[in-house]
Design a protein around this motif. Structure first.
Motif, PDB file in Angstrom:
ATOM      1  N   PHE A 166      11.732  -9.756 -10.686  1.00 28.37           N
ATOM      2  CA  PHE A 166      10.314  -9.179 -11.445  1.00 28.37           C
ATOM      3  C   PHE A 166      10.267  -9.841 -13.049  1.00 28.37           C
ATOM      4  N   ASP A 167      10.770 -10.941 -13.012  1.00 36.35           N
ATOM      5  CA  ASP A 167      10.808 -11.443 -14.392  1.00 36.35           C
ATOM      6  C   ASP A 167       9.359 -11.201 -14.794  1.00 36.35           C
ATOM      7  N   ASP A 168       8.211 -11.618 -14.026  1.00 40.92           N
ATOM      8  CA  ASP A 168       6.796 -11.678 -14.621  1.00 40.92           C
ATOM      9  C   ASP A 168       6.449 -10.602 -15.073  1.00 40.92           C
ATOM     10  N   LEU A 169       6.901  -9.283 -14.808  1.00 41.05           N
ATOM     11  CA  LEU A 169       6.352  -7.905 -15.263  1.00 41.05           C
ATOM     12  C   LEU A 169       6.622  -8.229 -17.005  1.00 41.05           C
ATOM     13  N   ASN A 170       7.550  -8.947 -17.583  1.00 38.24           N
ATOM     14  CA  ASN A 170       7.690  -8.916 -18.871  1.00 38.24           C
ATOM     15  C   ASN A 170       7.338 -10.370 -19.492  1.00 38.24           C
ATOM     16  N   ALA A 171       6.591 -11.088 -18.811  1.00 35.14           N
ATOM     17  CA  ALA A 171       6.487 -12.178 -19.218  1.00 35.14           C
ATOM     18  C   ALA A 171       5.256 -12.630 -20.224  1.00 35.14           C
ATOM     19  N   LEU A 172       5.082 -13.796 -20.657  1.00 33.89           N
ATOM     20  CA  LEU A 172       3.825 -13.827 -21.485  1.00 33.89           C
ATOM     21  C   LEU A 172       2.710 -13.280 -20.683  1.00 33.89           C
ATOM     22  N   GLU A 173       1.840 -12.788 -21.522  1.00 29.79           N
ATOM     23  CA  GLU A 173       0.412 -12.369 -21.026  1.00 29.79           C
ATOM     24  C   GLU A 173       0.441 -11.468 -19.750  1.00 29.79           C
ATOM     25  N   SER A 174       1.810 -10.824 -19.715  1.00 34.81           N
ATOM     26  CA  SER A 174       1.611 -10.296 -18.454  1.00 34.81           C
ATOM     27  C   SER A 174       0.671  -8.848 -18.231  1.00 34.81           C
ATOM     28  N   VAL A 175       0.527  -8.500 -19.485  1.00 36.14           N
ATOM     29  CA  VAL A 175      -0.577  -7.373 -19.295  1.00 36.14           C
ATOM     30  C   VAL A 175      -1.839  -7.633 -18.631  1.00 36.14           C
ATOM     31  N   SER A 176      -2.169  -8.972 -18.496  1.00 33.68           N
ATOM     32  CA  SER A 176      -3.519  -9.518 -17.915  1.00 33.68           C
ATOM     33  C   SER A 176      -3.326  -9.518 -16.494  1.00 33.68           C
ATOM     34  N   ARG A 177      -2.073  -9.113 -16.074  1.00 31.57           N
ATOM     35  CA  ARG A 177      -1.515  -9.290 -14.615  1.00 31.57           C
ATOM     36  C   ARG A 177      -1.121  -7.714 -14.019  1.00 31.57           C
ATOM     37  N   LEU A 178      -1.453  -6.594 -14.945  1.00 31.49           N
ATOM     38  CA  LEU A 178      -1.070  -5.268 -14.694  1.00 31.49           C
ATOM     39  C   LEU A 178      -1.572  -4.951 -12.960  1.00 31.49           C
ATOM     40  N   ASP A 179      -2.376  -5.156 -12.644  1.00 32.62           N
ATOM     41  CA  ASP A 179      -2.935  -4.685 -11.263  1.00 32.62           C
ATOM     42  C   ASP A 179      -2.080  -5.434 -10.364  1.00 32.62           C
ATOM     43  N   TRP A 180      -1.772  -6.546 -10.449  1.00 29.47           N
ATOM     44  CA  TRP A 180      -0.913  -7.520  -9.702  1.00 29.47           C
ATOM     45  C   TRP A 180       0.306  -6.933  -9.398  1.00 29.47           C
ATOM     46  N   HIS A 181       0.994  -6.479 -10.730  1.00 29.62           N
ATOM     47  CA  HIS A 181       2.135  -6.009 -10.827  1.00 29.62           C
ATOM     48  C   HIS A 181       2.608  -4.665 -10.322  1.00 29.62           C
ATOM     49  N   ARG A 182       1.504  -4.072 -10.485  1.00 32.13           N
ATOM     50  CA  ARG A 182       1.432  -2.460  -9.578  1.00 32.13           C
ATOM     51  C   ARG A 182       1.582  -2.740  -8.123  1.00 32.13           C
ATOM     52  N   GLN A 183       0.672  -3.564  -7.706  1.00 28.57           N
ATOM     53  CA  GLN A 183       0.843  -3.835  -6.230  1.00 28.57           C
ATOM     54  C   GLN A 183       1.951  -4.588  -5.545  1.00 28.57           C
ATOM     55  N   LEU A 184       2.492  -5.453  -6.588  1.00 26.44           N
ATOM     56  CA  LEU A 184       3.884  -6.071  -6.156  1.00 26.44           C
ATOM     57  C   LEU A 184       5.103  -4.796  -6.089  1.00 26.44           C
ATOM     58  N   VAL A 185       4.969  -4.290  -7.179  1.00 25.65           N
ATOM     59  CA  VAL A 185       6.142  -3.133  -7.084  1.00 25.65           C
ATOM     60  C   VAL A 185       5.938  -2.067  -5.827  1.00 25.65           C
ATOM     61  N   ALA A 186       4.732  -1.660  -5.696  1.00 23.87           N
ATOM     62  CA  ALA A 186       4.357  -0.841  -4.314  1.00 23.87           C
ATOM     63  C   ALA A 186       4.969  -1.279  -3.323  1.00 23.87           C
ATOM     64  N   SER A 187       4.535  -2.873  -3.268  1.00 20.69           N
ATOM     65  CA  SER A 187       5.099  -3.480  -2.010  1.00 20.69           C
ATOM     66  C   SER A 187       6.388  -3.685  -1.974  1.00 20.69           C
ATOM     67  N   TRP A 188       7.375  -3.805  -3.032  1.00 22.77           N
ATOM     68  CA  TRP A 188       8.851  -3.938  -2.960  1.00 22.77           C
ATOM     69  C   TRP A 188       9.332  -2.573  -2.146  1.00 22.77           C
ATOM     70  N   VAL A 189       8.869  -1.507  -3.041  1.00 24.70           N
ATOM     71  CA  VAL A 189       9.345  -0.249  -2.582  1.00 24.70           C
ATOM     72  C   VAL A 189       9.055   0.127  -1.138  1.00 24.70           C
ATOM     73  N   ALA A 190       8.035  -0.417  -0.654  1.00 24.25           N
ATOM     74  CA  ALA A 190       7.572   0.001   0.994  1.00 24.25           C
ATOM     75  C   ALA A 190       8.286  -0.928   1.614  1.00 24.25           C
ATOM     76  N   GLN A 191       8.912  -2.369   1.340  1.00 26.26           N
ATOM     77  CA  GLN A 191       9.163  -3.251   2.246  1.00 26.26           C
ATOM     78  C   GLN A 191      10.612  -3.270   2.192  1.00 26.26           C
ATOM     79  N   ASN A 192      11.205  -2.712   1.143  1.00 23.27           N
ATOM     80  CA  ASN A 192      12.519  -2.887   1.029  1.00 23.27           C
ATOM     81  C   ASN A 192      13.321  -1.627   0.984  1.00 23.27           C
ATOM     82  N   PRO A 193      13.563  -1.374   2.448  1.00 19.92           N
ATOM     83  CA  PRO A 193      14.259   0.157   2.448  1.00 19.92           C
ATOM     84  C   PRO A 193      15.614  -0.127   1.774  1.00 19.92           C
ATOM     85  N   PRO A 194      16.270   1.068   1.431  1.00 20.96           N
ATOM     86  CA  PRO A 194      17.642   1.121   0.508  1.00 20.96           C
ATOM     87  C   PRO A 194      18.649   0.157   1.472  1.00 20.96           C
ATOM     88  N   GLY A 195      19.466  -0.541   0.608  1.00 22.10           N
ATOM     89  CA  GLY A 195      20.579  -1.381   1.233  1.00 22.10           C
ATOM     90  C   GLY A 195      20.208  -2.428   1.985  1.00 22.10           C
TER      91      GLY A 195
END
Length: 495
Positions: free
Chosen positions: A37-66
């Protein structure tokens, strides 16, 4: 991220819908990058905030613990830090996000990579310290204690007295320098030592950072690119310019420009005269217990003239085990001497080294108008002839002399000089002289002694992961026990 759910890692494109979070269509290092998730803090990342929110939600939903690559300790560590930075910068505090982040830290705290050590354990500790600052309560305090306890041991171990990271890779040094800047930033912003007694005795001071910064500048070419020793590639760590800007934002004093220097604890040597710089590897391949990112590149060199890279090592474009990974780590892929078609250190697998070369008799003279470096290594003593290779470099304002010698018995020796793809190498009819034509229109002449007629072989240069560029290698097959190679150029700075 180039679009929602689309990425380019290691110069290779991927799509979340097609590849998923752990698809077999991408190599493991690519999947690691996907979970950082390096792109969350990359250059101009604020312009991709909606993408990042969706990506984080996808990770949480599709990567069960362990489950899967994303829960391995190394990508978990990098992701924890990136999520915390992003949360602080963008104000992301949704319960589902915080619950997942907390669970990831708890998982990591019980799975520290003490079996691997090195940069893996270091980033584990960094993640625990970040999480211990971000969260509150007894468990968060325990994370800080564990993290700072590891750093208290590992910083003196991993950061050598000359400032270099102990794996002797300029790329991993740049990553370690960023880690240290992050930790300095975190402690400075969140709480003084009086509130964080766990950080007492942990060397995160300006002096250590200054030594690391000097080391990084010393191992760069005039164009700002890293020398390609061991596993080093562009666009993995932040650039030198970006790291300098970060240090400046933190109020750290600027460093002097790069100078001729012997980094004695790391083993590297920088020679600098007029418009030329030479970087010389008289270093161990790495710590004895962790040679994972080592190449068989002992006594190799790189040369820049003005802003042009002239002689290079072949670089790193893959980590996956196979013939190409083995070739890129081989002695023949570096600008040094190959004896009896063997590697100076026995690199094998993706990250393994058996018997390895050890430099010794290192001698450096850094005079105003002439600079000299000498070293020998014992990597070929394992062969029946017990041969040792010695290399002497002499740099003056208008030329470089490379003198190689072998003691012991051998059947065949070969000097190999790899040239930047922008350099055209010509060999005269007699095979002992020629010219190198640089991209700026200038020329460098060369001649060889002690070899059979030189020849030019096609090769490839790998300045970044997933990148292969055609270049050439000048090959000198030895006719005696010594071989000399001399370059000469016009030095405009002397006018």
């Amino acid at each position: 991220m180039t679009q929602a759910g689309r990425f380019i890692f290691l110069n290779r494109a991927g799509d979340l819908d097609r590849d998923g979070w752990d698809g077999p269509g991408q190599e493991k290092l690519w999947r690691y990058n996907q979970h950082y998730f390096d792109d969350l803090n990359a250059l101009e990342s604020v312009s991709r905030l909606d993408w990042h929110r969706q990506l984080v939600a996808s990770w949480v939903a599709q990567n069960p613990p362990g489950t899967g690559t994303g829960w391995e300790s190394y990508p978990t560590s990098l992701r924890i830090v990136n999520w915390i930075k992003w949360s602080l910068e963008q104000g992301v505090t949704e319960p589902s996000f915080l619950d997942s982040l907390f669970l990831q830290v708890r998982w990591l705290a019980r799975r520290l990579e003490t079996h691997l050590l090195g940069n893996h354990l270091f980033v584990n500790a960094k993640a625990l310290v970040f999480a211990g600052a971000y969260f509150s309560g007894d468990e968060a305090a325990s994370w800080r204690r564990i993290g700072f306890g590891i750093l208290r041991r590992e910083i003196p171990e991993q950061i050598l007295p000359d400032g270099g990271q102990f794996e002797r890779s300029p790329m991993y040094h740049a990553l370690a320098y960023e880690d240290m800047l992050d930790l300095y930033n975190l402690r400075r912003c969140f709480a003084p030592d009086a509130i964080w007694p766990e950080s007492a005795g942990c060397d995160l001071g300006q002096e250590t950072l200054a030594r690391m910064r000097t080391w990084l500048h010393t191992m760069c070419h005039p164009n700002g690119e890293l020398a390609l020793f061991n596993d080093t590639a562009a666009d993995v760590a932040p650039s030198v310019q970006e790291l300098d800007a970060y240090a400046q934002r933190l109020g750290l004093p600027p460093s002097a420009g790069p100078q001729a220097m012997h980094l004695a604890h790391s083993g590297y040597i920088r020679l600098q005269q007029g418009e030329a710089i030479v970087l010389f590897d008289a270093a161990p391949v790495g710590p004895d217990y962790l040679p994972a990112h080592a190449h068989a590149d002992t006594l190799s060199l790189e040369l820049s003239l003005r802003l042009t890279r002239v002689i290079v090592n072949s670089g790193t474009s893959v980590y996956a085990e196979g013939s190409e990974r083995s070739r890129q780590r081989s002695t023949a892929a570096h600008s040094t001497v190959v004896i009896d078609q063997q590697d100076s250190s026995e690199v094998w697998g993706s990250f393994r080294v058996a018997r390895r070369a050890r430099p010794h008799d290192v001698h450096v003279e850094l005079e105003r108008d002439r600079q000299h470096a000498f070293a020998r290594h014992d990597g070929y003593c394992r062969l029946p002839g017990r041969a040792t290779h010695a290399r002497s470099l002499t740099l003056v304002r208008n030329g470089l002399l490379v003198e190689d010698a072998i003691e012991g018995n051998f059947d065949h020796a070969q000097s190999r000089f790899h040239f930047h793809p922008g350099v055209l190498v010509e060999v005269d009819a007699g095979g002992q002289r020629g010219a190198c034509h640089l991209p700026d229109g200038s020329a460098v002449t060369w001649h060889a002694e002690g070899s059979r007629p030189a020849r030019v072989e096609a090769s490839t240069w790998h300045p970044a992961f997933g990148v292969s560029v055609t270049n050439c290698c000048l090959v000198l097959d030895w006719a005696t026990r010594q071989c000399a190679f001399q370059l000469h150029w016009n030095d405009a700075s002397a006018d």
